[in-house]
Design a protein around this motif. Structure first.
Motif, PDB file in Angstrom:
ATOM      1  N   SER A 114      28.964 -92.341   5.269  1.00  0.00           N
ATOM      2  CA  SER A 114      29.224 -93.682   5.020  1.00  0.00           C
ATOM      3  C   SER A 114      30.485 -94.100   5.517  1.00  0.00           C
ATOM      4  CB  SER A 114      29.738 -93.711   3.791  1.00  0.00           C
ATOM      5  OG  SER A 114      28.554 -93.328   3.092  1.00  0.00           O
ATOM      6  N   GLN A 153      25.214 -98.113   0.457  1.00  0.00           N
ATOM      7  CA  GLN A 153      24.848 -96.972  -0.440  1.00  0.00           C
ATOM      8  C   GLN A 153      24.677 -97.986  -2.361  1.00  0.00           C
ATOM      9  OE1 GLN A 153      27.277 -93.743  -0.185  1.00  0.00           O
ATOM     10  NE2 GLN A 153      25.829 -92.363  -1.198  1.00  0.00           N
ATOM     11  N   ASP A 157      22.574 -97.126   4.474  1.00  0.00           N
ATOM     12  CA  ASP A 157      23.370 -96.395   3.854  1.00  0.00           C
ATOM     13  C   ASP A 157      23.034 -96.084   3.058  1.00  0.00           C
ATOM     14  OD1 ASP A 157      25.333 -94.134   3.249  1.00  0.00           O
ATOM     15  OD2 ASP A 157      26.407 -95.620   3.204  1.00  0.00           O
ATOM     16  N   GLU A 158      21.476 -94.890   2.445  1.00  0.00           N
ATOM     17  CA  GLU A 158      20.601 -94.392   2.086  1.00  0.00           C
ATOM     18  C   GLU A 158      20.270 -95.381   1.778  1.00  0.00           C
ATOM     19  OE1 GLU A 158      21.886 -91.208  -0.359  1.00  0.00           O
ATOM     20  OE2 GLU A 158      23.901 -90.385   0.956  1.00  0.00           O
TER      21      GLU A 158
HETATM   22 MG   LIG Z   1      27.852 -91.867   1.816  1.00  0.00          MG
END
Ligand SMILES: [Mg+2]
Ligand SMILES: Nc1ncnc2c1ncn2[C@@H]1O[C@H](COP(=O)(O)OP(=O)(O)O)[C@@H](O)[C@H]1O
Length: 263
Positions: free
Chosen positions: A53, A89, A165-166
């Motif tokens: 991240s 995220q 991010d994910e």
């Molecule tokens: Mg992360």
């Protein structure tokens, strides 16, 4: 299109050059050299806390490195640059606005003319399966639905480069595959550059041209794997593909690899 195959030519879209990032008493990233070709789909995998991240925040100009530089189109990044689309995220939807309004913001920021917005909005809501929830506010949605709203907003904005991010982390396996397939379809049409952070190795190999494996404490690049699987790729049939399994296994070995013992 050699750039799309991940070759890092003379002018990458995004480059991390000797990036070091320290917090007081903690080296988070150590000597990261990595570049993303124009139109390339790059995935980053690695254990929690290895700095994935942080790397994306550096690319988006939300954070400055302690050492080294981040270049976007050859120019040092300082502050959030236009044309960069970021998906955090945790979702950053406007809590007071309904789904329609949250997605529409992307169209407005991306410069879609007013009269084209209703049709485009309907298309995006259908794409992420939220047509029936257009009037709901984020608090009335599940985590997976909120992620789909965030994805629709990002697609509405249509950036030059996607920093994800994910993005599918809160989705169930079925929806994850559907969204992955959509992302691939959109990416192959427009060939934007993508950095996709995930801890799902199969997801990374399904989507990316190259997969970067990061190692923790301090965060660094452990290995880079080229994914030489033909496109278009079908996430479902890939699972049975021998080469797919081989690449996943190689990446898995690099992730679990122990640090060499000290003499
Ligand atoms: Mg992360
Ligand atoms: N604002 C901060 N202050 C201090 N440490 C931080 C801060 N943000 C992140 N870290 C630390 O940096 C490391 C990398 O974090 P992060 O980039 O979120 O990892 P990942 O996304 O790979 O899980 C972690 O050890 C985390 O605790």
């Amino acid at each position: 299109m050699s750039a799309a195959m991940g070759a890092t030519g003379p002018s990458p879209k995004l480059a991390f050059e000797g990036i070091t990032l320290d917090y007081p008493g903690l080296r988070v990233l150590d000597g990261i050299d990595l570049s993303l070709a124009d139109g390339e789909f790059l995935a980053i995998v690695g254990p929690s806390g290895c700095g994935k991240s942080t790397l994306l925040r550096l690319a988006s100009g939300l954070l400055d490195p302690t050492g080294g530089r981040v270049l976007l189109d050859g120019k040092p990044v300082s502050g959030p640059p236009p044309g960069v689309g970021f998906m955090f995220q945790r979702d950053t939807l406007m809590p007071w606005a309904d789904v329609r309004r949250n997605v529409e913001v992307g169209l407005v920021l991306g410069g879609t003319p007013t009269r084209e917005r209703p049709a485009r909005l309907a298309e995006l809501l259908a794409l992420v399966g939220l047509t029936d929830f257009a009037g709901h506010r984020p608090a009335q949605l599940s985590g997976g639905m909120r992620q789909r709203v965030a994805l629709a907003r990002l697609l509405a904005y249509a950036p030059d480069i996607y920093l994800l991010d994910e993005p599918f982390g809160a989705l169930d396996a079925q929806t994850k595959i559907t969204m992955g397939r959509e992302l691939l379809r959109i990416w192959s049409q427009r060939r934007r550059s993508v950095v996709f952070v995930t801890h799902d190795i199969e997801e990374a190999v399904t989507l990316a041209d190259r997969v970067v494996v990061m190692a923790p404490r301090p965060g660094r690049v452990r290995s880079i794997h080229r994914v030489d699987l033909p496109r278009p790729r079908d996430p479902r049939s890939l699972r049975a593909d021998a080469r797919f399994r081989e690449i996943c296994a190689a990446i898995w070995n690099h992730i679990v690899e122990e640090e060499p013992a000290h003499d």
